[in-house]
Design a protein around this motif. Structure first.
Motif, short mmCIF file in Angstrom:
data_model
loop_
_atom_site.label_atom_id
_atom_site.label_comp_id
_atom_site.label_asym_id
_atom_site.label_seq_id
_atom_site.Cartn_x
_atom_site.Cartn_y
_atom_site.Cartn_z
N ALA A 2 0.83 -1.20 0.00
CA ALA A 2 0.00 0.00 0.00
C ALA A 2 0.87 1.26 0.00
O ALA A 2 1.92 1.31 0.64
N SER A 3 0.40 2.29 -0.71
CA SER A 3 1.11 3.57 -0.72
C SER A 3 0.94 4.25 0.64
O SER A 3 0.04 3.91 1.42
N GLU A 45 -6.43 3.24 -5.03
CA GLU A 45 -5.00 3.46 -5.25
C GLU A 45 -4.65 3.28 -6.73
O GLU A 45 -4.61 2.18 -7.24
N ILE A 46 -4.44 4.41 -7.39
CA ILE A 46 -4.03 4.47 -8.79
C ILE A 46 -2.80 5.36 -8.82
O ILE A 46 -2.83 6.48 -8.29
N ASP A 47 -1.72 4.91 -9.45
CA ASP A 47 -0.47 5.66 -9.47
C ASP A 47 -0.58 6.96 -10.26
O ASP A 47 -0.27 8.04 -9.76
N TYR A 48 -1.05 6.89 -11.48
CA TYR A 48 -1.04 8.02 -12.41
C TYR A 48 -2.44 8.58 -12.56
O TYR A 48 -3.37 7.86 -12.91
N ILE A 49 -2.58 9.86 -12.28
CA ILE A 49 -3.90 10.48 -12.26
C ILE A 49 -4.67 10.26 -13.56
O ILE A 49 -5.88 10.08 -13.55
N GLU A 85 1.44 16.98 -10.07
CA GLU A 85 2.79 16.62 -10.47
C GLU A 85 2.96 15.11 -10.39
O GLU A 85 3.38 14.49 -11.34
N GLY A 86 2.65 14.54 -9.26
CA GLY A 86 2.50 13.11 -9.13
C GLY A 86 3.71 12.22 -9.17
O GLY A 86 3.60 11.05 -9.51
N MET A 87 4.87 12.73 -8.83
CA MET A 87 6.06 11.88 -8.89
C MET A 87 6.50 11.36 -7.53
O MET A 87 7.11 10.32 -7.45
N GLU A 88 6.17 12.07 -6.46
CA GLU A 88 6.73 11.71 -5.16
C GLU A 88 6.02 10.56 -4.47
O GLU A 88 6.62 9.86 -3.67
N VAL A 89 4.76 10.33 -4.75
CA VAL A 89 4.01 9.22 -4.15
C VAL A 89 3.24 8.52 -5.27
O VAL A 89 2.54 9.19 -6.03
N PRO A 90 3.34 7.19 -5.36
CA PRO A 90 2.65 6.47 -6.44
C PRO A 90 1.15 6.28 -6.15
O PRO A 90 0.64 5.17 -6.03
N HIS A 91 0.46 7.39 -5.99
CA HIS A 91 -0.98 7.41 -5.71
C HIS A 91 -1.48 8.75 -6.25
O HIS A 91 -0.98 9.80 -5.82
N ALA A 92 -2.40 8.73 -7.17
CA ALA A 92 -2.90 9.96 -7.80
C ALA A 92 -3.27 10.99 -6.74
O ALA A 92 -3.86 10.64 -5.71
#
Length: 132
Positions: A2-3, A45-49, A85-92
């Protein structure tokens, strides 16, 4: 695994919660770019928005709009800015950052200091002004 955001949603990691509905969660950023800097995330939990289904992205945007309205009413910034931006945590996630003056630096790399008591007060002020 889990993120960190999923762990926050599930209460495994404490947060300064601002708002929650059945599909979203909003909380203060612990490294704020401005007082009241808030993160809005889907519970899913989705990495990329942009991997969210169109209706999910729309719902997250509407949730974020309601949270931004609460920030505006509670903290009275000139406006509330947005960064995805979405790079620091793999959760949109969507960053909502209050802008208090036209010359304010607007960057995730610049942190302002807010005490724990200040964070608690900010979260409460914003929470009281959100209509979901």
């Amino acid at each position: 695994m889990a993120s960190i955001f999923t762990k926050i949603i599930e209460g495994e990691i404490p947060s300064y919660k601002v708002a929650e509905d059945d599909r979203h969660f909003a909380f203060l950023d612990i490294n704020p770019a401005a007082k009241g800097h808030t993160l809005c995330i889907p519970k899913k939990e989705i990495d990329y928005i942009f991997d969210l289904e169109p209706n999910e992205l729309s719902a997250l945007t509407k949730f974020s709009q309601n949270v931004a309205d609460g920030i505006d009413k509670a903290l009275k910034p000139i406006r509330t800015g947005i960064i995805v931006e979405g790079m620091e945590v793999p959760h949109a996630h969507i960053h909502l950052i209050p802008i208090y003056k036209e010359t304010q630096a607007f960057s995730l790399g610049k942190k302002v200091d807010v005490s724990e008591d200040g964070m608690i007060k900010l979260a409460e002020q914003i929470r009281q002004n959100i209509c979901l």
